[in-house]
Design a protein around this motif. Structure first.
Motif, PDB file in Angstrom:
ATOM      1  N   MET A  81       4.289   1.049   1.833  1.00 21.34           N
ATOM      2  CA  MET A  81       4.170   0.206   2.924  1.00 21.34           C
ATOM      3  C   MET A  81       3.994  -1.180   2.399  1.00 21.34           C
ATOM      4  SD  MET A  81       2.493  -1.478   5.245  1.00 21.34           S
ATOM      5  CE  MET A  81       1.169  -1.199   6.094  1.00 21.34           C
ATOM      6  N   PRO A  93       0.247 -10.644  15.245  1.00 18.39           N
ATOM      7  CA  PRO A  93      -0.361  -9.552  15.985  1.00 18.39           C
ATOM      8  C   PRO A  93      -1.076  -8.491  15.170  1.00 18.39           C
ATOM      9  CG  PRO A  93       2.000  -9.088  15.807  1.00 18.39           C
ATOM     10  CD  PRO A  93       1.754 -10.507  15.145  1.00 18.39           C
ATOM     11  N   ASN A  94      -1.621  -7.409  15.638  1.00 18.32           N
ATOM     12  CA  ASN A  94      -2.415  -6.569  14.604  1.00 18.32           C
ATOM     13  C   ASN A  94      -1.495  -5.939  13.852  1.00 18.32           C
ATOM     14  OD1 ASN A  94      -4.127  -5.127  17.603  1.00 18.32           O
ATOM     15  ND2 ASN A  94      -4.967  -6.140  15.599  1.00 18.32           N
ATOM     16  N   GLY A  95      -2.011  -5.600  12.562  1.00 18.56           N
ATOM     17  CA  GLY A  95      -1.214  -5.208  11.634  1.00 18.56           C
ATOM     18  C   GLY A  95      -0.106  -6.214  10.828  1.00 18.56           C
ATOM     19  N   ALA A  96      -0.174  -7.505  11.176  1.00 14.58           N
ATOM     20  CA  ALA A  96       0.857  -8.433  10.699  1.00 14.58           C
ATOM     21  C   ALA A  96       0.622  -8.660   9.253  1.00 14.58           C
ATOM     22  CB  ALA A  96       0.744  -9.618  11.539  1.00 14.58           C
ATOM     23  N   GLY A  97      -0.481  -8.413   8.661  1.00 15.67           N
ATOM     24  CA  GLY A  97      -0.929  -8.707   7.495  1.00 15.67           C
ATOM     25  C   GLY A  97      -1.918  -9.719   7.131  1.00 15.67           C
ATOM     26  N   LYS A  98      -2.428 -10.354   8.291  1.00 17.87           N
ATOM     27  CA  LYS A  98      -3.219 -11.364   8.049  1.00 17.87           C
ATOM     28  C   LYS A  98      -4.354 -11.330   7.313  1.00 17.87           C
ATOM     29  CE  LYS A  98      -4.237 -11.626  12.597  1.00 17.87           C
ATOM     30  NZ  LYS A  98      -3.316 -10.321  12.923  1.00 17.87           N
ATOM     31  N   THR A  99      -5.207 -10.019   7.475  1.00 12.14           N
ATOM     32  CA  THR A  99      -6.540  -9.865   6.768  1.00 12.14           C
ATOM     33  C   THR A  99      -6.201  -9.734   5.236  1.00 12.14           C
ATOM     34  OG1 THR A  99      -7.577  -8.940   8.501  1.00 12.14           O
ATOM     35  CG2 THR A  99      -8.384  -8.243   6.510  1.00 12.14           C
ATOM     36  N   THR A 100      -4.954  -8.667   4.933  1.00 18.22           N
ATOM     37  CA  THR A 100      -4.544  -8.751   3.698  1.00 18.22           C
ATOM     38  C   THR A 100      -4.263  -9.896   2.787  1.00 18.22           C
ATOM     39  OG1 THR A 100      -3.706  -6.573   4.487  1.00 18.22           O
ATOM     40  CG2 THR A 100      -2.970  -7.314   2.146  1.00 18.22           C
ATOM     41  N   ALA A 108       2.515  -4.637   3.094  1.00 18.79           N
ATOM     42  CA  ALA A 108       1.669  -5.396   4.224  1.00 18.79           C
ATOM     43  C   ALA A 108       2.010  -6.888   4.134  1.00 18.79           C
ATOM     44  CB  ALA A 108       0.285  -4.995   3.937  1.00 18.79           C
ATOM     45  N   PHE A 119       0.693  -1.243   0.182  1.00 19.52           N
ATOM     46  CA  PHE A 119      -0.093  -0.036   0.115  1.00 19.52           C
ATOM     47  C   PHE A 119       0.896   1.242   0.126  1.00 19.52           C
ATOM     48  CE2 PHE A 119      -2.753  -3.121   2.066  1.00 19.52           C
ATOM     49  CZ  PHE A 119      -3.779  -3.108   1.545  1.00 19.52           C
ATOM     50  N   GLN A 121      -5.108 -13.996  16.566  1.00 22.34           N
ATOM     51  CA  GLN A 121      -4.288 -13.484  17.505  1.00 22.34           C
ATOM     52  C   GLN A 121      -3.869 -14.399  18.579  1.00 22.34           C
ATOM     53  OE1 GLN A 121      -4.590  -9.395  18.105  1.00 22.34           O
ATOM     54  NE2 GLN A 121      -5.813  -8.900  16.399  1.00 22.34           N
ATOM     55  N   GLU A 179     -10.063 -14.074  12.104  1.00 21.35           N
ATOM     56  CA  GLU A 179     -10.312 -13.874  13.379  1.00 21.35           C
ATOM     57  C   GLU A 179     -11.570 -14.309  13.818  1.00 21.35           C
ATOM     58  OE1 GLU A 179      -8.630 -10.521  15.170  1.00 21.35           O
ATOM     59  OE2 GLU A 179      -7.079 -10.284  13.657  1.00 21.35           O
ATOM     60  N   GLN A 224     -13.119 -10.581   9.113  1.00 24.52           N
ATOM     61  CA  GLN A 224     -13.056 -10.189  10.209  1.00 24.52           C
ATOM     62  C   GLN A 224     -14.106  -9.487  10.784  1.00 24.52           C
ATOM     63  OE1 GLN A 224      -9.240  -8.204  10.435  1.00 24.52           O
ATOM     64  NE2 GLN A 224      -9.244  -7.992  12.783  1.00 24.52           N
TER      65      GLN A 224
HETATM   66  N1  LIG Z   1      -6.604  -0.488   2.299  1.00 20.64           N
HETATM   67  C1  LIG Z   1      -5.507  -0.424   2.916  1.00 20.64           C
HETATM   68  N2  LIG Z   1      -4.678   0.749   2.748  1.00 20.64           N
HETATM   69  C2  LIG Z   1      -3.231   1.260   3.401  1.00 20.64           C
HETATM   70  N3  LIG Z   1      -2.850   0.262   4.069  1.00 20.64           N
HETATM   71  C3  LIG Z   1      -3.778  -0.907   4.647  1.00 20.64           C
HETATM   72  C4  LIG Z   1      -4.643  -1.121   3.915  1.00 20.64           C
HETATM   73  N4  LIG Z   1      -5.135  -2.392   4.325  1.00 20.64           N
HETATM   74  C5  LIG Z   1      -4.228  -2.877   5.238  1.00 20.64           C
HETATM   75  N5  LIG Z   1      -3.368  -1.872   5.393  1.00 20.64           N
HETATM   76  C6  LIG Z   1      -2.166  -1.793   6.270  1.00 20.64           C
HETATM   77  O1  LIG Z   1      -1.588  -3.191   6.108  1.00 20.64           O
HETATM   78  C7  LIG Z   1      -1.072  -3.764   7.106  1.00 20.64           C
HETATM   79  C8  LIG Z   1      -1.495  -5.040   7.505  1.00 20.64           C
HETATM   80  O2  LIG Z   1      -3.119  -5.048   7.812  1.00 20.64           O
HETATM   81  P1  LIG Z   1      -3.895  -6.248   7.823  1.00 20.64           P
HETATM   82  O3  LIG Z   1      -5.294  -5.767   8.128  1.00 20.64           O
HETATM   83  O4  LIG Z   1      -3.587  -7.178   6.832  1.00 20.64           O
HETATM   84  O5  LIG Z   1      -3.444  -6.716   9.456  1.00 20.64           O
HETATM   85  P2  LIG Z   1      -3.923  -7.659  10.435  1.00 20.64           P
HETATM   86  O6  LIG Z   1      -2.878  -8.961  10.558  1.00 20.64           O
HETATM   87  O7  LIG Z   1      -5.313  -8.356   9.680  1.00 20.64           O
HETATM   88  O8  LIG Z   1      -4.202  -7.064  11.531  1.00 20.64           O
HETATM   89  P3  LIG Z   1      -5.594  -7.140  12.708  1.00 20.64           P
HETATM   90  O9  LIG Z   1      -5.047  -8.311  13.543  1.00 20.64           O
HETATM   91  O10 LIG Z   1      -5.563  -5.961  13.176  1.00 20.64           O
HETATM   92  O11 LIG Z   1      -6.667  -7.408  11.995  1.00 20.64           O
HETATM   93  C9  LIG Z   1      -1.353  -2.583   8.322  1.00 20.64           C
HETATM   94  O12 LIG Z   1      -0.320  -2.098   8.648  1.00 20.64           O
HETATM   95  C10 LIG Z   1      -2.568  -1.962   7.800  1.00 20.64           C
HETATM   96  O13 LIG Z   1      -2.432  -0.693   8.303  1.00 20.64           O
END
Ligand SMILES: Nc1ncnc2c1ncn2[C@@H]1O[C@H](COP(=O)(O)OP(=O)(O)OP(=O)(O)O)[C@@H](O)[C@H]1O
Ligand SMILES: [Mg+2]
Lengths: 264, 319
Positions: B22, B43-50, B24, B19, B198, B166, B89
């Motif tokens: 960054m 953890p949060n922001g690890a990139g799981k959802t992406t 992800a 992104f 998590q 999650e 999520q």
């Molecule tokens: N649409 C987007 N635009 C910009 N940055 C994004 C976008 N989606 C996710 N990110 C960034 O990518 C990184 C990974 O996000 P992601 O949602 O995949 O994490 P996660 O592991 O699912 O976290 P969580 O446990 O909080 O759900 C984060 O730093 C987030 O801020």
């Protein structure tokens, strides 16, 4: 195993209509609000606006119809933004459905929503003395122009709904733009009395062409001389032109905004 | 057609998502064999959802690709969507529709036979204990009920592959246990599962294999057991009943556990040990009439694993 396009759209439209049923207050924009406008303008301000050889109430009604239709962009924008916000669109996108189904269903249910407004307005009009004085063909053409304009408004709704972060933001933006736009026109008062700068805007406003076209097609102009401004001399064609132009320009922007919002 | 089990049901190949500046998700690859469960832990922001969004065709990868049931996520998105279900999520149920209407809508969109749609909705509601709430709008559902409805919606087409992002975040311990039970049932029926979490305990409980991901990168993978072994041997933990026994116990234990650690405040000794030393210690303490509150072998938790891999605790990073 994938439903036909038709069944998908039907299911999604039904879903959107259930939303209206469960939240009847969402219908105030096509019921209470325009009726209020009719009553306010017809009985409060009506006395000070003179329509030679006609009645202000008859003259007013097409204006409020156009305004109601312009506000249908609100409906699309808020509904879509809500769905995006709540993640429902993601659920739909993870299913094997035809891509345009969701937006198309949104467009169809919004037109149905606005149509309720047209019916309510027509009935209110009839009660306060508005009449159609021309033939069926012309009368229907006026309604068609109104629907075509509503179609153009859908794209604006999709654009705003996809671009804003929350339904509150959508409301703010739409209120700050659509409201003045519907007033800077011949909706409530003839542009002739406006200061030059404002008058020119009003004359070229897409809403003015639509309103003028409806007034002529329904025979609501009284003995008012045809306005001198070019767009208002050819209101039917200009109104069609505006609706097509808005659609052609805004649709790609709206689809891009929607795709960007949903694929990120 | 490839015969079953010939290739993994879920496969990620060098997935990257950026992104702006960054990154992800950074070159993530994994395979999930048919019928198994992969836990994506981070953890949060690890990139799981992406990662999940890329695998489920919701967002295109910047580079790399993936396959679901043999279908490429970039080239055959429609086939991928037919093969999998997703529980995102944040619950994606329609709040203004009833539970039943929600499920019927999804079934309609899949094109499932009208008659079948009816019975299918009833079956799913029953299975997820939502029958009593079937005709209430989802707005009135509790968090746990919404989660269950969401999961039910993902199962409408009985997909062979399920992604869960999650699934138990925000649920109370009982609802979590119930959901785990449901998921175990699905796996038993042959569903291939990828779940992000998590909660180290959750991965430990459900997953055959675990991938630990931090800042978009895979930092460890293996079975929960293998990961635990990586963070050192098991520890023996003894808690005395009486503080006055501490000096004597200290002498005795030192003989069996060379690297003995004492936490005086809670009367607790601990140190690396194996199963055999438990017996020795137990009889030793009994011979000297030293009473214990607790005595046992503590395997390292996935929490310890995370700490030893990343230098920070998962829960800390989550704050
Ligand atoms: N649409 C987007 N635009 C910009 N940055 C994004 C976008 N989606 C996710 N990110 C960034 O990518 C990184 C990974 O996000 P992601 O949602 O995949 O994490 P996660 O592991 O699912 O976290 P969580 O446990 O909080 O759900 C984060 O730093 C987030 O801020
Ligand atoms: Mg996430």
């Amino acid at each position: 195993m994938s439903a036909s396009f038709g069944r998908q759209i039907r299911s999604l439209v039904r879903r959107n209509l259930i939303h209206i049923k469960r939240q009847p207050e969402a219908l105030t924009d096509v019921t209470i609000q325009p009726v209020m406008f009719v009553l306010l303008f017809a009985y409060v301000f009506g006395g000070s606006i003179n329509i030679p050889g006609g009645s202000y109430r008859e003259w007013l009604l097409p204006g409020i119809m156009a305004q109601t239709m312009a506000f249908s962009s609100f409906v699309v924008a808020i509904g879509l933004n809500n769905d995006l916000q709540k993640g429902i669109i993601d659920r739909f996108r993870s299913l094997p459905i035809h891509r345009p189904s969701v937006l198309l269903a949104r467009a169809i249910s919004s037109v149905m929503h606005s149509s309720i407004g047209i019916v309510v307005m027509s009935l209110t009009g009839l009660i306060v003395g508005w009449r159609i004085h021309e033939g069926v063909g012309k009368a229907l053409l006026a309604y068609l122009l109104l629907l075509l304009f509503g179609f153009a408004m859908i794209w604006i709704g999709i654009l705003v709904g996809s671009s804003m972060d929350s339904p509150e933001a959508v409301n703010g933006v739409m209120f700050a733009t659509m409201f003045p736009i519907t007033f800077l026109a011949n909706t409530f008062a003839p542009p002739e009395g406006m200061p030059t700068f404002v008058r020119v805007i009003a004359e070229w406003n897409p809403i003015s062409a639509l309103v003028q076209a409806m007034r002529e097609l329904w025979g609501n102009t009284g003995n008012f001389p045809t306005p001198e401004a070019w767009p208002l001399q050819h209101p039917v064609l200009v109104s069609i032109g505006w609706s097509v132009l808005i659609s052609v320009v805004v649709a790609p922007m709206a689809l891009r905004a929607y795709n960007r919002r949903t694929t990120n | 057609m490839t015969p079953p089990n010939a290739s993994p049901t879920i496969e990620a190949i060098d997935l990257v998502k950026t992104f702006g500046d960054m990154t992800a998700v950074d070159r993530v690859s994994f395979q999930v064999p048919t019928g198994s469960v992969l836990g994506l832990l981070g953890p949060n922001g690890a990139g799981k959802t992406t990662t999940v969004r890329m695998m489920t065709t919701l967002t295109p990868p910047t580079s790399g690709t993936g396959r679901i049931a043999g279908h490429d996520i970039i080239k055959e998105p429609a086939a991928v969507r037919r093969s999998m279900g997703l529980t995102a999520q944040s619950a994606t149920v329609d709040e203004l529709l009833t539970g039943r209407e929600n499920l019927r809508l999804i079934a309609d969109l899949y094109g499932i036979d009208k008659q079948r749609t009816r019975s299918l909705a009833d079956e799913l509601l029953e299975r997820f204990s939502l029958t009593d709430a079937a005709d209430k709008v989802a707005k009135q559902y509790s968090g746990g009920m919404r989660r269950r409805l969401d999961l039910a919606a993902s199962l409408v087409a009985a997909p062979p592959v399920l992604f869960l992002d999650e699934p138990t975040t925000g649920l109370d311990p009982r609802s979590r246990q119930e959901l785990w039970e449901v998921l175990r049932g699905l796996v038993k029926e042959g569903t291939t599962l990828l779940l992000t979490t998590q909660y180290l305990e959750e991965a430990d409980n459900l997953a055959d294999n675990v991938i630990v991901i931090d800042k978009g990168r895979i930092i460890a993978e293996g079975t929960p057991l293998q990961l635990k072994d990586r963070s050192g041997a098991a520890r023996l933990v003894v808690t005395l009943s009486r503080p006055e026994d501490i000096p004597q116990a200290h002498e005795l234990l030192k003989g069996v556990i060379p690297e003995l650690h004492l936490d005086e405040d809670v009367r607790q000794f601990s140190g690396p040990a194996d199963l055999a030393s438990i017996n020795t210690l137990a009889s030793l303490l009994a011979d000297h009439e030293i009473e214990v509150d607790d005595l046992g072998l503590k395997r390292p938790s996935l929490d310890d694993v995370f700490l030893s891999l990343t230098g920070h605790r998962a829960e800390e990073a989550a704050k």
